[in-house]
Design a protein around this motif. Structure first.
Motif, PDB file in Angstrom:
ATOM      1  N   GLY A 228      -9.036 -41.714 -31.629  1.00 52.02           N
ATOM      2  CA  GLY A 228     -10.329 -41.619 -31.688  1.00 52.02           C
ATOM      3  C   GLY A 228     -10.708 -40.679 -30.270  1.00 52.02           C
ATOM      4  N   CYS A 229     -11.894 -40.214 -30.298  1.00 52.25           N
ATOM      5  CA  CYS A 229     -11.987 -39.067 -29.098  1.00 52.25           C
ATOM      6  C   CYS A 229     -12.266 -39.949 -28.058  1.00 52.25           C
ATOM      7  N   ARG A 230     -11.737 -39.513 -26.646  1.00 50.95           N
ATOM      8  CA  ARG A 230     -11.626 -39.931 -25.444  1.00 50.95           C
ATOM      9  C   ARG A 230     -12.865 -40.137 -24.762  1.00 50.95           C
TER      10      ARG A 230
ATOM     11  N   CYS B 208     -13.764 -33.433 -31.546  1.00 51.39           N
ATOM     12  CA  CYS B 208     -14.501 -34.565 -31.936  1.00 51.39           C
ATOM     13  C   CYS B 208     -15.482 -34.245 -32.937  1.00 51.39           C
TER      14      CYS B 208
ATOM     15  N   CYS C 123     -16.082 -39.988 -26.850  1.00 57.41           N
ATOM     16  CA  CYS C 123     -17.423 -40.838 -27.129  1.00 57.41           C
ATOM     17  C   CYS C 123     -16.710 -41.744 -28.242  1.00 57.41           C
ATOM     18  N   GLY C 124     -15.397 -41.776 -28.540  1.00 60.98           N
ATOM     19  CA  GLY C 124     -14.710 -42.595 -29.464  1.00 60.98           C
ATOM     20  C   GLY C 124     -15.055 -42.289 -30.777  1.00 60.98           C
TER      21      GLY C 124
END
Lengths: 425, 391
Positions: B52-54, B66, B56-57
């Protein structure tokens, strides 16, 4: 098999606190094949000829030849029909009580040519009725992949209200594409441009009737070379960002911003119509929340989608920097097309002001147009402007309105205003 | 160097170090940098991270950004750090302008502060193919050679210097072989990288280099010094009397005259040694840092300011702060900074003092090294193919 590619031209560097990212995305299609032969579905063509009384003997004769030339270009197997338009619309071919299409073959081709040769000039002009009939004709064959029309007119839409025309244009939106041509100097560019723009087509002036055949032949050949029936430009922007505008900037300027159809909350689709082997340039502008110096963010994914399949993607980036040598540079493609879009607007606004008798505004706007045409190297626009204004100083945009301007020159300037020159890469 | 048989994590087919994609299944292969102190030698191949994106997840798309917030997914190769002991650490970062991180870093240290540290930095020549893979292989290979041998010479400092120089030469030879091992047959632009290795053994610091990556000695008090002399056109200009700032701003400033790689003219490191009397910092870096801060006095001010601004921070935080600083200057190149903290020195031993006349006599390397004739034909410009950025 058609293949698409995307190239991005931008300066990705933003100054500290900068928010707006501009990019030119060039989408190129190759191997498009022929209309109706990609396996995605059939193609259909409708030729709409103005047969109002004003067409007279000379113009109706030219229109007959032009329609015949267009029909000659329609590939066998493609569905087609011919509409004769006056204050009402009539299906000139095929002869039928209900709107319908027939497939092109050697028999229907000769029958259609004969029907076209029998067209007579009579009656008024109500283009909305022509579009409404065309919409019904295309709808008579379900599942058509590609629907295209050529519309020829020579006069003002006098025999129906502007509201009726607007309603007809709106009903036709998304139903078919339509390239529009006006012959002579008695039609209104703005009116016909509205039809062409909504129906993803072109608008142009045919100054002399004898030029009509070659133009129709070319339009139809081009349409038959569009093997990709329909595609959409998709623009993704990150959460919290705002797409400021999406504009086609080559071969012509068209603002697509309001045509957005939501794919998902972050992605909008903008219909592009059909594609042949060609390149089109798009200017995308996105406003982001500023990030810290040294940070990077994707500002936009600009994609071309055929159906649900994304066939090309370009990435528009943002990098915040405090290095002025990086952040102050304007990408040449962005600068060029920003100027060309402003040029189109200045020409149209200037001509509108001139038509309404506001000489001061007309002089200012056309002066600005002269300046922009010179700055962006659009020599064709400069040549057309020169027929409307005396240029004292192109650099400063100092001009004087000419007296006794030929109406056709003014219309040529107007119709060509959206045509852009490509940036020298 | 241990040879590890590499396989594709997707289909288990055989792959080679340096492959970007699996020949069999087409899976993307990434060079995974280790987290924390690394002892294993070879780059480990894994599939590219799809976590996942660091920020925003959100989900990270195939394009590396992302799908929600557009943040660039940071790969382990783009940014990594090493901290083999609390007194030795380094950070290796992609910077801002470059699309990938072609710098590499490999460290080793014994736990006792000021005892023994090995710091290696390699900077891939960005006009060469897959130099990110080559530089990491080179740095780790050299680090392993240097960490695996503790030369003591004949018990004298001069002997220890000579023995350490010998190990540095071995390490560079092994690193050069590691670069060549990543080179595809007939590559038009074979991978190449710089090398700088610093071996600190108590108060003896021996440095070897090829190219324009540097080592500085920055004492808390006293005169800081640049220990290396770049193998570069700019350094040749400096040697001819052109002011450093002017030479390093010139159009060919980043043309290096020596490098590691199959097309290297020679790869024997130039070396120097110095007695470091702490407290102070041994700083090893790539040009991503020194492009913005070159003169020893400026580097010392920068280091001291950074220390001042982050009281109590260890080498890892300081290296990270220096990398951030370079990114704030524009981050025009990959940035690598490694630091070792030399504690306050014990009173110098008798024999160490004697070094001043021998190895330390070579402290000013300009006097000890042959003057280089410009070799234009052998220059390698560092920069992306479009040539608008220099390394």
């Amino acid at each position: 098999m058609a293949t698409f590619s995307a190239e991005v031209y931008q300066n990705e560097f933003l100054p500290d606190g900068g928010t707006d990212v501009h990019a030119i995305v060039t989408i190129t299609c190759s191997g498009a094949g022929e209309a109706g032969r990609s396996g995605a579905g059939d193609a259909a063509e409708v030729v709409i000829v103005d047969t109002s009384g004003s067409m007279g003997r000379e113009k109706i004769r030219a229109a007959q030849l032009a329609a015949a030339a267009a029909l000659d270009q329609v590939l066998d197997g493609v569905w087609f029909a011919v509409i004769a338009g006056s204050h009402q619309a009539r299906l000139a071919f095929p002869e039928a009580a209900q709107p319908r299409l027939v497939r092109m073959d050697s028999y229907t081709r000769s029958q259609a040519q004969a029907a076209v040769a029998g067209l007579r000039a009579d009656g008024g002009t109500a283009m909305g009725t022509w579009l409404t009939l065309a919409t019904r004709v295309f709808a008579s064959v379900p599942g058509l992949a590609q629907k295209h029309a050529i519309l020829l007119t020579d006069g003002i839409n006098q025999h129906e209200s502007p509201e009726d025309l607007s309603a007809a244009i709106e009903s036709a939106r998304g139903q078919f594409q339509c390239d529009c041509r006006g012959v002579g100097s008695d039609w209104q560019v703005a009116e016909v441009r509205r039809i062409a723009t909504t129906l993803l087509g072109t608008v142009d002036l045919i100054a002399r009737p004898e030029e009509m055949s070659a133009d129709f032949e070319r339009i139809m050949r081009q349409s038959m070379g569009r093997g990709v029936a329909e595609a959409a430009l998709r623009v993704w922007a990150p959460q919290g960002a705002q797409v400021l505008f999406v504009r086609q900037v080559s071969p012509t300027v068209e603002d697509l911003t309001t045509r957005r159809q939501e794919v998902n909350p972050l992605t909008g689709a903008y219909p592009t119509g059909s594609w042949g082997d060609e390149s089109r340039d798009y200017h995308v502008a996105v406003r982001l929340s500023a990030k810290g110096v040294g940070q990077e963010q994707l500002a936009s994914r600009v994609q071309l989608a055929v159906g649900d399949e994304v066939v090309a993607q370009g990435l528009v980036k943002a990098l915040w920097s405090n290095d002025d040598t990086l952040t102050t540079r304007i990408d040449p493609a962005v600068a060029h097309y920003t100027g060309q879009a402003e040029l189109a607007e200045a020409i149209q606004d200037g001509l509108a002001a001139k038509a309404s008798g506001d000489a001061d505004v007309a002089t200012a706007k056309l002066g600005r147009a002269v300046q922009l045409a010179a700055a962006t190297g659009n020599d064709e626009a400069t040549a057309r402007l020169r027929k409307i204004v005396e240029i004292d100083d192109a650099g400063t945009g100092t001009v004087r309105l000419r007296r006794g301007v030929n109406k056709l020159d003014e219309m040529a300037l107007d119709t060509a205003s959206t045509k852009t020159t490509r940036v020298k890469k | 160097m241990t040879t590890v048989a590499l396989t594709c994590p997707s289909c288990s087919g055989p792959v080679s170090a340096g492959d970007r994609y699996c020949e069999a299944c087409g899976a993307e292969l990434a060079c995974e940098a280790p987290s924390g102190p690394a002892s294993a030698a070879s780059p480990v191949l894994t599939t590219a991270p799809r976590a996942g994106c660091r920020e925003c997840g959100g989900e990270v798309a195939q394009d590396g950004y992302c799908t929600q917030c557009g943040a660039r997914a940071v790969s382990a190769r783009d940014h990594f750090s090493e901290e083999p002991a609390p007194w030795v650490a380094g950070v290796c970062d992609r910077g801002i302008r470059h699309q990938r991180n072609e710098d590499a870093l490999a460290l080793d240290a014994e736990p006792e502060p000021g005892s023994r540290a090995v710091m290696v930095v390699c900077d891939g020549v960005s006009s060469s193919q897959d130099c990110d893979v080559a530089s990491l292989a080179a740095a780790r290979t050299a680090r392993d050679v240097l960490a695996g041998s503790t030369p003591r010479g004949a018990g004298t400092v001069a002997g220890q210097v000579a023995a350490t120089v010998g190990v540095l030469e071995e390490a560079v030879t092994a690193a050069n072989e590691a670069v060549i091992a990543t080179t595809p047959a007939g590559a038009p632009n074979p991978p190449a990288c710089t090398f700088v290795g610093a071996v600190l053994d108590e108060s003896l610091l021996v440095v070897g280099w090829v190219g324009d990556s540097r080592a500085y000695w920055v004492p808390d008090e006293g005169e800081p010094r640049l220990l290396t002399i770049d193998d570069s056109y700019a350094a040749e200009q400096v040697a001819l009397g052109v002011p450093r700032a002017e030479a390093e701003a010139g159009p060919q400033a980043h043309a290096i005259t020596r490098w590691l790689g199959i097309d290297a003219p020679d790869h024997v490191p130039r070396t120097t040694s110095v007695e470091v009397l702490g407290p102070g910092w041994v700083l090893v870096c790539s040009d991503g840092l020194w492009n913005y801060c070159s003169e020893p006095g400026d580097v010392a001010s920068l280091v001291h300011d950074t220390v001042w601004a982050s009281t109590g921070a260890g080498p890892l935080e300081l290296a990270s702060a220096l990398v951030d600083w370079a990114n704030h200057q524009g981050g025009r190149d990959n940035i690598t900074v490694a630091l070792a903290r030399a504690p306050a020195a014990p009173p110098p031993r008798e024999e160490r003092a004697a070094v001043e006349g021998t190895a330390a006599g070579a402290l000013d390397p300009t006097t000890a090294l042959p003057t280089l004739e410009p070799r234009q034909a052998a220059y390698r410009e560092e920069g992306p193919p479009d040539g608008d950025v220099l390394s």
